[in-house]
Design an enzyme around this catalytic site. Structure first.
Site, mmCIF file in Angstrom:
data_model
loop_
_atom_site.group_PDB
_atom_site.id
_atom_site.type_symbol
_atom_site.label_atom_id
_atom_site.label_comp_id
_atom_site.label_asym_id
_atom_site.label_seq_id
_atom_site.Cartn_x
_atom_site.Cartn_y
_atom_site.Cartn_z
ATOM 1 N N TYR A 191 25.950 -20.601 -6.897
ATOM 2 C CA TYR A 191 25.340 -19.386 -6.260
ATOM 3 C C TYR A 191 26.514 -18.225 -6.137
ATOM 4 O O TYR A 191 26.067 -16.990 -5.987
ATOM 5 C CB TYR A 191 24.758 -19.663 -4.853
ATOM 6 N N ARG A 206 25.721 -16.444 -9.530
ATOM 7 C CA ARG A 206 24.296 -15.928 -9.356
ATOM 8 C C ARG A 206 24.670 -14.572 -8.740
ATOM 9 O O ARG A 206 24.119 -13.535 -9.071
ATOM 10 C CB ARG A 206 23.264 -16.548 -8.843
ATOM 11 N N GLN A 241 9.531 -13.886 -5.008
ATOM 12 C CA GLN A 241 10.185 -15.229 -5.025
ATOM 13 C C GLN A 241 11.479 -15.010 -5.410
ATOM 14 O O GLN A 241 12.487 -15.948 -5.484
ATOM 15 C CB GLN A 241 9.582 -16.192 -6.251
ATOM 16 N N ASN A 242 11.957 -13.848 -5.806
ATOM 17 C CA ASN A 242 13.347 -13.492 -6.325
ATOM 18 C C ASN A 242 14.596 -13.319 -5.166
ATOM 19 O O ASN A 242 14.032 -13.003 -3.985
ATOM 20 C CB ASN A 242 13.522 -12.389 -7.207
ATOM 21 N N ASP A 255 17.325 -11.963 -5.617
ATOM 22 C CA ASP A 255 18.096 -10.673 -5.741
ATOM 23 C C ASP A 255 17.498 -9.587 -5.009
ATOM 24 O O ASP A 255 16.404 -9.738 -4.248
ATOM 25 C CB ASP A 255 18.107 -10.314 -7.336
ATOM 26 N N HIS A 286 11.839 -16.616 -0.827
ATOM 27 C CA HIS A 286 12.889 -17.877 -1.260
ATOM 28 C C HIS A 286 14.355 -17.155 -0.844
ATOM 29 O O HIS A 286 15.281 -17.691 -1.323
ATOM 30 C CB HIS A 286 12.967 -18.215 -2.525
ATOM 31 N N GLY A 301 5.363 -11.050 -13.701
ATOM 32 C CA GLY A 301 6.590 -11.929 -13.983
ATOM 33 C C GLY A 301 6.795 -13.278 -13.151
ATOM 34 O O GLY A 301 7.979 -13.815 -13.005
ATOM 35 N N SER A 344 5.464 -17.509 -13.404
ATOM 36 C CA SER A 344 5.016 -18.592 -13.957
ATOM 37 C C SER A 344 3.787 -19.245 -13.014
ATOM 38 O O SER A 344 3.168 -19.974 -13.472
ATOM 39 C CB SER A 344 5.883 -19.602 -14.547
HETATM 40 P P1 NAD Z 1 9.726 -18.581 -13.898
HETATM 41 O O1 NAD Z 1 11.083 -18.551 -14.357
HETATM 42 O O2 NAD Z 1 9.034 -19.747 -13.678
HETATM 43 O O3 NAD Z 1 8.807 -17.864 -14.675
HETATM 44 C C1 NAD Z 1 9.107 -16.299 -15.246
HETATM 45 C C2 NAD Z 1 7.917 -15.742 -15.819
HETATM 46 O O4 NAD Z 1 8.168 -14.586 -16.052
HETATM 47 C C3 NAD Z 1 7.232 -16.268 -16.975
HETATM 48 O O5 NAD Z 1 5.748 -16.318 -16.541
HETATM 49 C C4 NAD Z 1 7.502 -15.439 -17.999
HETATM 50 O O6 NAD Z 1 6.413 -15.171 -19.044
HETATM 51 C C5 NAD Z 1 7.540 -14.034 -17.381
HETATM 52 N N1 NAD Z 1 8.478 -13.015 -17.934
HETATM 53 C C6 NAD Z 1 9.612 -13.402 -18.800
HETATM 54 N N2 NAD Z 1 10.128 -12.121 -19.129
HETATM 55 C C7 NAD Z 1 9.604 -11.061 -18.557
HETATM 56 C C8 NAD Z 1 9.447 -9.400 -18.399
HETATM 57 N N3 NAD Z 1 10.489 -8.986 -19.232
HETATM 58 N N4 NAD Z 1 8.500 -9.026 -17.692
HETATM 59 C C9 NAD Z 1 7.339 -9.700 -17.175
HETATM 60 N N5 NAD Z 1 7.455 -11.023 -16.961
HETATM 61 C C10 NAD Z 1 8.384 -11.757 -17.745
HETATM 62 O O7 NAD Z 1 10.049 -17.509 -12.573
HETATM 63 P P2 NAD Z 1 9.197 -17.884 -11.105
HETATM 64 O O8 NAD Z 1 7.825 -17.829 -11.004
HETATM 65 O O9 NAD Z 1 9.613 -16.529 -10.490
HETATM 66 O O10 NAD Z 1 9.892 -19.025 -10.276
HETATM 67 C C11 NAD Z 1 11.196 -19.313 -10.496
HETATM 68 C C12 NAD Z 1 12.174 -19.660 -9.386
HETATM 69 O O11 NAD Z 1 13.326 -19.439 -9.505
HETATM 70 C C13 NAD Z 1 11.617 -18.569 -8.323
HETATM 71 O O12 NAD Z 1 11.206 -19.178 -6.855
HETATM 72 C C14 NAD Z 1 12.985 -18.038 -7.814
HETATM 73 O O13 NAD Z 1 13.432 -17.978 -6.550
HETATM 74 C C15 NAD Z 1 14.021 -18.476 -8.665
HETATM 75 N N6 NAD Z 1 14.957 -17.594 -9.649
HETATM 76 C C16 NAD Z 1 15.248 -16.153 -9.262
HETATM 77 C C17 NAD Z 1 15.583 -15.239 -9.792
HETATM 78 C C18 NAD Z 1 16.064 -14.050 -9.585
HETATM 79 O O14 NAD Z 1 15.985 -13.948 -8.267
HETATM 80 N N7 NAD Z 1 16.229 -13.063 -10.077
HETATM 81 C C19 NAD Z 1 16.038 -15.680 -11.201
HETATM 82 C C20 NAD Z 1 15.654 -16.923 -11.821
HETATM 83 C C21 NAD Z 1 15.129 -17.914 -10.859
#
Ligand code: NAD
Length: 229
Positions: free
Chosen positions: A53, A56, A86-87, A89, A104, A170, A172
């Site tokens: 973390y 990250r 859900q991010n 960041d 989250h 964005g 899944s």
């Molecule tokens: P996920 O990784 O399961 O799915 C990502 C989704 O984003 C996919 O449907 C993909 O097709 C789409 N995608 C990819 N590139 C894209 C773009 N340029 N524009 C729009 N969509 C795009 O992500 P999730 O559903 O958020 O689940 C992942 C879990 O992991 C979350 O709960 C989160 O807490 C954590 N996570 C967070 C971060 C962050 O904070 N930035 C990064 C990675 C994972």
């Protein structure tokens, strides 16, 4: 003012240089989720989890909001917008959005490993292994791990129930309970989805699909919503 609820996932931050997680075969920056994002992982190897973390957080602090984050902030000129993300960041906040619910948690804060309600700002990018909360327990990242409660889920569900328009960007929709939020949006409310790879949804047919990257699809949708009522 019409209310818009926006649910975002890792995809909205992908073009800011923060990797998503399903796009890389279910690994997060090369790690198995079970090894870094569960209470068991923390018990087994707290240093590995803390280092993960910290890395990250370093990436998040170096990243900048992109056109999609900025466009969602601009939507506030005409609508009452709440972002449910859900991010972990802080790019929505830095992009200018004023109401952001972090389902989250947020990586820029630390949390007591004894009482999740005790959270603190972090000085710099790193939580050190010897840092403790006011109860004397080690500090960890303020993020919700798999298997932990999601305290903001009821607030988020309420926001979805009251929405006049819903936008999903964005995600899944593979992570519950966040994925279930879509079901709280009342029938008949316009629902949009922006994703280059549209996920399977049980309400798929009721979504208006914008099969684009966030930096293309979100600004286009926002421009359209700002000129219509
Ligand atoms: P996920 O990784 O399961 O799915 C990502 C989704 O984003 C996919 O449907 C993909 O097709 C789409 N995608 C990819 N590139 C894209 C773009 N340029 N524009 C729009 N969509 C795009 O992500 P999730 O559903 O958020 O689940 C992942 C879990 O992991 C979350 O709960 C989160 O807490 C954590 N996570 C967070 C971060 C962050 O904070 N930035 C990064 C990675 C994972």
């Amino acid at each position: 003012m019409k209310k818009i609820a926006v649910l975002t996932g890792a995809g909205i931050s992908a073009e800011s240089g923060l990797k998503t997680f399903r796009d890389s075969d279910g690994l997060w920056e090369g790690y198995n989720i079970e090894d870094v994002a569960t209470p068991e992982a923390w018990r087994r190897n707290p240093k590995l989890v803390q280092d993960f973390y910290n890395e990250r957080r370093k990436n998040v602090l170096a990243a900048q909001p992109n056109a999609a984050h900025y466009a969602l902030a601009k939507l506030e000129e005409k609508y009452d917008v709440t972002i449910i993300t859900q991010n972990i960041d802080d790019l929505h906040e830095r992009g200018g959005s004023s109401k952001v619910v972090h389902l989250h948690g947020i990586i820029t804060r630390s949390q007591s490993s004894k009482n999740p309600k005790l959270t603190y700002p972090i000085n710099g990018w790193e939580i050190k292994m010897d840092e403790v909360c006011e109860l004397g327990s080690p500090l960890r990242a303020h993020v919700v791990w798999f298997g932990e409660e999601v305290p903001m889920i009821e607030t988020a569900a309420q926001i979805c129930t009251q929405a006049d328009l819903f936008i999903l960007v964005g995600s899944s929709l593979a992570v519950y309970p966040a994925a279930g939020l879509v079901n709280y949006v009342p029938r008949g409310v316009p629902k949009y989805i922006v994703d280059p790879k549209i996920p399977e949804l049980n309400q798929n047919s009721s979504f208006i699909k914008i099969q684009e990257k966030a930096t293309v699809g979100v600004p286009a949708l926002v421009s359209q919503l700002l000129i219509t009522d």
